[in-house]
Design a protein around this motif. Sequence first.
Motif, PDB file in Angstrom:
ATOM      1  N   GLY A  51      44.305  25.201 -67.540  1.00 31.56           N
ATOM      2  CA  GLY A  51      44.399  23.852 -68.088  1.00 31.56           C
ATOM      3  C   GLY A  51      45.151  22.880 -67.203  1.00 31.56           C
ATOM      4  O   GLY A  51      45.345  21.728 -67.585  1.00 31.56           O
ATOM      5  N   GLN A  54      43.057  19.788 -66.504  1.00 35.84           N
ATOM      6  CA  GLN A  54      42.937  18.859 -67.629  1.00 35.84           C
ATOM      7  C   GLN A  54      44.231  18.056 -67.789  1.00 35.84           C
ATOM      8  O   GLN A  54      44.204  16.861 -68.082  1.00 35.84           O
ATOM      9  CB  GLN A  54      42.656  19.610 -68.948  1.00 35.84           C
ATOM     10  CG  GLN A  54      41.269  20.245 -69.025  1.00 35.84           C
ATOM     11  CD  GLN A  54      41.314  21.715 -68.719  1.00 35.84           C
ATOM     12  OE1 GLN A  54      41.908  22.130 -67.727  1.00 35.84           O
ATOM     13  NE2 GLN A  54      40.688  22.520 -69.557  1.00 35.84           N
ATOM     14  N   LEU A  55      45.327  18.730 -67.584  1.00 40.07           N
ATOM     15  CA  LEU A  55      46.627  18.071 -67.689  1.00 40.07           C
ATOM     16  C   LEU A  55      46.739  16.972 -66.645  1.00 40.07           C
ATOM     17  O   LEU A  55      47.196  15.855 -66.935  1.00 40.07           O
ATOM     18  CB  LEU A  55      47.729  19.114 -67.475  1.00 40.07           C
ATOM     19  CG  LEU A  55      49.035  18.971 -68.248  1.00 40.07           C
ATOM     20  CD1 LEU A  55      48.774  18.838 -69.729  1.00 40.07           C
ATOM     21  CD2 LEU A  55      49.900  20.193 -67.982  1.00 40.07           C
ATOM     22  N   SER A  58      44.420  13.999 -67.708  1.00 43.41           N
ATOM     23  CA  SER A  58      44.878  13.174 -68.830  1.00 43.41           C
ATOM     24  C   SER A  58      46.151  12.422 -68.452  1.00 43.41           C
ATOM     25  O   SER A  58      46.341  11.263 -68.850  1.00 43.41           O
ATOM     26  CB  SER A  58      45.086  14.024 -70.077  1.00 43.41           C
ATOM     27  OG  SER A  58      46.239  14.806 -69.969  1.00 43.41           O
ATOM     28  N   TYR A  59      47.020  13.052 -67.699  1.00 41.00           N
ATOM     29  CA  TYR A  59      48.254  12.399 -67.262  1.00 41.00           C
ATOM     30  C   TYR A  59      47.924  11.259 -66.301  1.00 41.00           C
ATOM     31  O   TYR A  59      48.536  10.185 -66.347  1.00 41.00           O
ATOM     32  CB  TYR A  59      49.153  13.438 -66.585  1.00 41.00           C
ATOM     33  CG  TYR A  59      50.610  13.091 -66.489  1.00 41.00           C
ATOM     34  CD1 TYR A  59      51.330  13.377 -65.331  1.00 41.00           C
ATOM     35  CD2 TYR A  59      51.292  12.493 -67.536  1.00 41.00           C
ATOM     36  CE1 TYR A  59      52.681  13.077 -65.227  1.00 41.00           C
ATOM     37  CE2 TYR A  59      52.634  12.192 -67.433  1.00 41.00           C
ATOM     38  CZ  TYR A  59      53.321  12.486 -66.283  1.00 41.00           C
ATOM     39  OH  TYR A  59      54.646  12.188 -66.183  1.00 41.00           O
ATOM     40  N   ARG A  62      46.745   8.163 -68.009  1.00 40.21           N
ATOM     41  CA  ARG A  62      47.839   7.403 -68.612  1.00 40.21           C
ATOM     42  C   ARG A  62      48.350   6.330 -67.636  1.00 40.21           C
ATOM     43  O   ARG A  62      48.798   5.273 -68.039  1.00 40.21           O
ATOM     44  CB  ARG A  62      48.977   8.356 -68.979  1.00 40.21           C
ATOM     45  CG  ARG A  62      50.102   7.766 -69.769  1.00 40.21           C
ATOM     46  CD  ARG A  62      51.097   8.861 -70.137  1.00 40.21           C
ATOM     47  NE  ARG A  62      50.531   9.807 -71.080  1.00 40.21           N
ATOM     48  CZ  ARG A  62      50.471   9.598 -72.386  1.00 40.21           C
ATOM     49  NH1 ARG A  62      50.916   8.481 -72.894  1.00 40.21           N
ATOM     50  NH2 ARG A  62      49.955  10.509 -73.173  1.00 40.21           N
ATOM     51  N   PHE A  92      58.349  10.173 -65.466  1.00 40.73           N
ATOM     52  CA  PHE A  92      57.844   9.681 -66.743  1.00 40.73           C
ATOM     53  C   PHE A  92      58.668  10.287 -67.875  1.00 40.73           C
ATOM     54  O   PHE A  92      59.004  11.459 -67.837  1.00 40.73           O
ATOM     55  CB  PHE A  92      56.374  10.109 -66.881  1.00 40.73           C
ATOM     56  CG  PHE A  92      55.713   9.599 -68.123  1.00 40.73           C
ATOM     57  CD1 PHE A  92      55.628  10.388 -69.263  1.00 40.73           C
ATOM     58  CD2 PHE A  92      55.207   8.309 -68.166  1.00 40.73           C
ATOM     59  CE1 PHE A  92      55.028   9.910 -70.420  1.00 40.73           C
ATOM     60  CE2 PHE A  92      54.592   7.829 -69.323  1.00 40.73           C
ATOM     61  CZ  PHE A  92      54.498   8.634 -70.446  1.00 40.73           C
ATOM     62  N   PRO A  93      59.084   9.531 -68.901  1.00 34.92           N
ATOM     63  CA  PRO A  93      58.624   8.200 -69.277  1.00 34.92           C
ATOM     64  C   PRO A  93      59.524   7.045 -68.816  1.00 34.92           C
ATOM     65  O   PRO A  93      59.490   5.978 -69.403  1.00 34.92           O
ATOM     66  CB  PRO A  93      58.655   8.295 -70.798  1.00 34.92           C
ATOM     67  CG  PRO A  93      59.860   9.145 -71.058  1.00 34.92           C
ATOM     68  CD  PRO A  93      59.908  10.143 -69.948  1.00 34.92           C
TER      69      PRO A  93
ATOM     70  N   ASP B 138      42.447  17.075 -76.649  1.00 32.61           N
ATOM     71  CA  ASP B 138      42.935  16.212 -75.571  1.00 32.61           C
ATOM     72  C   ASP B 138      43.448  16.990 -74.368  1.00 32.61           C
ATOM     73  O   ASP B 138      43.418  16.493 -73.252  1.00 32.61           O
ATOM     74  CB  ASP B 138      44.074  15.318 -76.089  1.00 32.61           C
ATOM     75  CG  ASP B 138      43.578  14.297 -77.094  1.00 32.61           C
ATOM     76  OD1 ASP B 138      44.379  13.827 -77.923  1.00 32.61           O
ATOM     77  OD2 ASP B 138      42.371  13.979 -77.052  1.00 32.61           O
ATOM     78  N   ALA B 139      43.970  18.183 -74.611  1.00 33.67           N
ATOM     79  CA  ALA B 139      44.482  19.049 -73.536  1.00 33.67           C
ATOM     80  C   ALA B 139      45.492  18.314 -72.662  1.00 33.67           C
ATOM     81  O   ALA B 139      45.435  18.382 -71.434  1.00 33.67           O
ATOM     82  CB  ALA B 139      43.330  19.586 -72.678  1.00 33.67           C
ATOM     83  N   ASN B 140      46.416  17.579 -73.279  1.00 32.71           N
ATOM     84  CA  ASN B 140      47.414  16.857 -72.496  1.00 32.71           C
ATOM     85  C   ASN B 140      48.834  17.340 -72.758  1.00 32.71           C
ATOM     86  O   ASN B 140      49.790  16.618 -72.514  1.00 32.71           O
ATOM     87  CB  ASN B 140      47.305  15.342 -72.725  1.00 32.71           C
ATOM     88  CG  ASN B 140      47.473  14.974 -74.192  1.00 32.71           C
ATOM     89  OD1 ASN B 140      47.801  15.813 -75.013  1.00 32.71           O
ATOM     90  ND2 ASN B 140      47.234  13.719 -74.517  1.00 32.71           N
ATOM     91  N   LEU B 141      48.967  18.547 -73.273  1.00 31.37           N
ATOM     92  CA  LEU B 141      50.279  19.154 -73.457  1.00 31.37           C
ATOM     93  C   LEU B 141      50.349  20.433 -72.630  1.00 31.37           C
ATOM     94  O   LEU B 141      49.365  21.149 -72.483  1.00 31.37           O
ATOM     95  CB  LEU B 141      50.524  19.493 -74.931  1.00 31.37           C
ATOM     96  CG  LEU B 141      50.576  18.337 -75.928  1.00 31.37           C
ATOM     97  CD1 LEU B 141      50.784  18.878 -77.336  1.00 31.37           C
ATOM     98  CD2 LEU B 141      51.671  17.348 -75.556  1.00 31.37           C
ATOM     99  N   ASP B 198      51.000  10.428 -80.794  1.00 29.87           N
ATOM    100  CA  ASP B 198      50.723  10.818 -79.407  1.00 29.87           C
ATOM    101  C   ASP B 198      51.868  11.719 -78.935  1.00 29.87           C
ATOM    102  O   ASP B 198      52.869  11.244 -78.405  1.00 29.87           O
ATOM    103  CB  ASP B 198      50.603   9.575 -78.524  1.00 29.87           C
ATOM    104  CG  ASP B 198      50.204   9.915 -77.092  1.00 29.87           C
ATOM    105  OD1 ASP B 198      50.020   8.977 -76.295  1.00 29.87           O
ATOM    106  OD2 ASP B 198      50.075  11.111 -76.772  1.00 29.87           O
ATOM    107  N   ALA B 200      52.066  13.764 -76.495  1.00 22.32           N
ATOM    108  CA  ALA B 200      52.268  13.798 -75.040  1.00 22.32           C
ATOM    109  C   ALA B 200      53.180  12.674 -74.573  1.00 22.32           C
ATOM    110  O   ALA B 200      53.887  12.811 -73.584  1.00 22.32           O
ATOM    111  CB  ALA B 200      50.929  13.729 -74.321  1.00 22.32           C
ATOM    112  N   ALA B 201      53.173  11.560 -75.283  1.00 27.46           N
ATOM    113  CA  ALA B 201      53.997  10.417 -74.887  1.00 27.46           C
ATOM    114  C   ALA B 201      55.311  10.377 -75.647  1.00 27.46           C
ATOM    115  O   ALA B 201      56.153   9.525 -75.378  1.00 27.46           O
ATOM    116  CB  ALA B 201      53.235   9.122 -75.129  1.00 27.46           C
ATOM    117  N   THR B 203      58.942  11.270 -76.406  1.00 29.42           N
ATOM    118  CA  THR B 203      60.006  11.844 -75.578  1.00 29.42           C
ATOM    119  C   THR B 203      61.029  12.646 -76.367  1.00 29.42           C
ATOM    120  O   THR B 203      61.777  13.438 -75.800  1.00 29.42           O
ATOM    121  CB  THR B 203      60.741  10.732 -74.818  1.00 29.42           C
ATOM    122  OG1 THR B 203      61.295   9.815 -75.782  1.00 29.42           O
ATOM    123  CG2 THR B 203      59.800   9.986 -73.890  1.00 29.42           C
TER     124      THR B 203
END
Lengths: 333, 583
Positions: A51, A54-55, A58-59, A62, A92-93, B138-141, B198, B200-201, B203
Amino acid sequence: MRHVLRRLALFALTIWAAATLTFVLPRLAPQNPVAEALAQASLTRGGSGTGFDQLVASYGARFGLDRPVWEQYLSYLGDIARLDLNYSISSFPTRVSDLIAQALPWTLGLLVTSTLIAFVLGSILGALVVWPGSPRWIRQVTPVFMVLSAIPYYLIGLVLVYFLAFRAGIFPIGGGRTVGAETSISLTGFVDILHHAFLPGLSIVLTSIGFWALGMRGVAISVQGEDYMTFGQARALSERRLFWQYSMRNALLPQVTTLGLSLGHILTGAILVEVIFSYPGIGNLLLRAVTQNDYFTIYGIVLVVTLGISLAMLILDLIYPLLDPRIRRTARA
Amino acid sequence: MPHPTSPGRIARTLRLASALALSATSAAFAQDVPREDTLILAANSNGPEFGSVGNANPYAPGNQVNTAPHLAYEGLFYFNSFTRETIPWLATDAVYNDAFTELVVTIRDGVTWSDGTAFTAGDVAFTLELLRQNGAGDANLSYAVDIANQLTAVTAEGNAVTIAFNGPAPRFLQDYLKMHFGNGLYILPRHVFETVEDVAAFTFFDAAKGWPLVTGAYDVTKWTSTEINMDRRDDWWGATTGFHALPEVARIIAVPFNNADRGAQLVQTDAADITRDLPVGLIRPLVQDNESIITFTGASEPFGNVDWWSTSLYFNSLAAPFDDARVRRAVGLAVDRAQLIDFAYENASEPSLTPYPAFGALADYIATAEPLAAERGLDRQDLDASAALMEDAGFGRNSAGFWEKEGVEVGGEIHSITAMGPLGTLVAEQLRRAGFNVSFVSAADSVARIRDGRAVMSLWGHHASIGDPYATLNSYTCAQVKPIGEPIYPFFSRWCNAEYDAIVEQIRVLSPDDTSAIMPLFRQAMSIWYDEVPEIPLAQWYHRLPMNTTYWTNWPTQDNPYIQPAFWLTSGAYLIANLEKAD
């Protein structure tokens, strides 16, 4: 008025050109900054790495890195116009503006102060070297500073750290403040910061005084031979007045030009000092941003540097007439 | 003639400046918690500053929670790789069904979050389901796709969490629920995260709200780019329930490690109690000249403990001429491990013939693999055999003495991180003397080159097997390989063998404790591995951490190996809980 408008237009053009170059250059490297940031964060983690792609995708989305380059460029110009520096990819963030706001005071405080101290001391020293009747020790001390100015300041810094910090323990080895020290504004905190800034500042001052002294000496020699100096002596003006109001003031103008340029370049010269002394300033931030291909932090810092240099030049151009009445009279004519 | 400056005035100014500077020493460690109650860590950093400040979400991409805030998080279990002991913590038990397709984890009673809310099986189920659904969407974690690939459902009832897998997953418990090295999942508070859109965003850091909410004994009270403070909560569930004594460390302060020199300076001046790894050249004089500083092995070699990152010379097996196994073996025969240990590690390390770290749990497997290497001559330097292989592969020596075929020299750059500098330089020189035109490079983009397959050789470690060999074996399967230019992470060997894959797949479904069933398959797999030589194992990697006993004792040592001393690992909280104040 026309002069002011022309300078402002040149200022804007400079900013645009620098911003465009800054946008293009980091992207010539084949690295993917998002993948770098995620890989760095994953270095000590377990997991199979499944993955990861994919990470990264998606990152990256952003940060808008999935859009066409021309779209990113236009968005980037718009962000600059609004002074919106976006998020840091590698931190980030945290926003880039926050990173710069945290780092800039350290750099400005250390380098601007050190540079100004070196400028003042060096200019006085350089003027005194050619002043008849100045004490002998001036002429003995000045060559020492000339020699020091030939030594890179980071070498002086290493020597100072070894003897005064590591061996003698008088000063801290590095950092901006004592571990655990209060961050609120207080005399104790201010003194703590000064204590930490002393060695890095001293290394800059020691290696810069000679440079300013040499420049000032050259101009002061020619000022010594001016008619108004002879007239002033004939009029029995005091030595103090002759030195400060006639010799120094007239010799200072070229020095101020150089000072303006060097202040603008302070941020780029900060890197080595901050690395050696672990100082949390802009230099270190820029170094990290470049090695990690953190585009937005690079953009932000370069923008700040460009603004700084351009602004310094603009201010110098505008205040020259105030410093030198001859320029005012010429402009009116 | 009077001069406009006054030496007396200058001297007075200098005296005043000195007094100010010296008085500033009184500002040192201006804390409301005494130094003797404070633990200072020199933690992983981006230069002199921490990255990803304020991101306490352990699953957000790019987070660096394991800098120090992870010390506030606890695990369901801890695993001691030295003793092979599993230490139940937030959970008391975990039982598989016979087919390893279902795992039931029992959560301990009495655990609470730092806001007083009860920690339940629901939190565990929520965390796993969150990751599973994210991995399928989403696969963003972080870890999400890993989890989604293995789990079909997670439910909670009472104190029990039932995890259903889509096939036999005998290692899920070890790899994801036991905190050790970089392994282990942190559990999230459902009552906070279920309202987050969200994740992933998000904090998850707000000191005023007490975020991150944790079950651990510490709250993160300050988080800047140069300092992280964590203060002990005296209402920690472990103390209030009698499970464990309240940690003696009242405050944890993490400062940036920056680099090895700075780390050594910090620990020598008592400005830090423990740091990141130091090289042999720094830690040897440090412990020998300072009685208060110890290592895992005291003041003796190797000055540290074995880490999972055993070091190898990797080949990019898709890139010519290293796509030829004969060339790879020839390179392996040019390496003199004894010389590497002697010069690169000042004799304070151990050579390695296998890609496995020398943990006790792997001792039998290592003992099985080493003879396989010896049979093929890969346990020693043999320049004649190396030359014979190269000639067999159609190469000849050119006028410069380097191997060449059709005008192309055999060589390239060996890329790695700067910490590998001493080893890499020596390896390159040994290979050059054997006719391979190589050089060692550690540049800003070296890791990117290795990851993207643009480096033909690299020096890297392994973070895979700890208790059984499967994880490392799996890192060499075809599923890990991608064409040059496409990134693979974290395993860099682009080698593929279908027969090897079939054997590894058989091991995958076996219990990691079933040594008798695994061993023969392991031998078969490693025989293929040594025939093909996807990499050349070189040396064990040691965590050489200086531990300052001025303020804190009961550090893990070889006489008392209760956990890995590396505080940045997922087992860090267990380390902190067991430190004791110095007399």
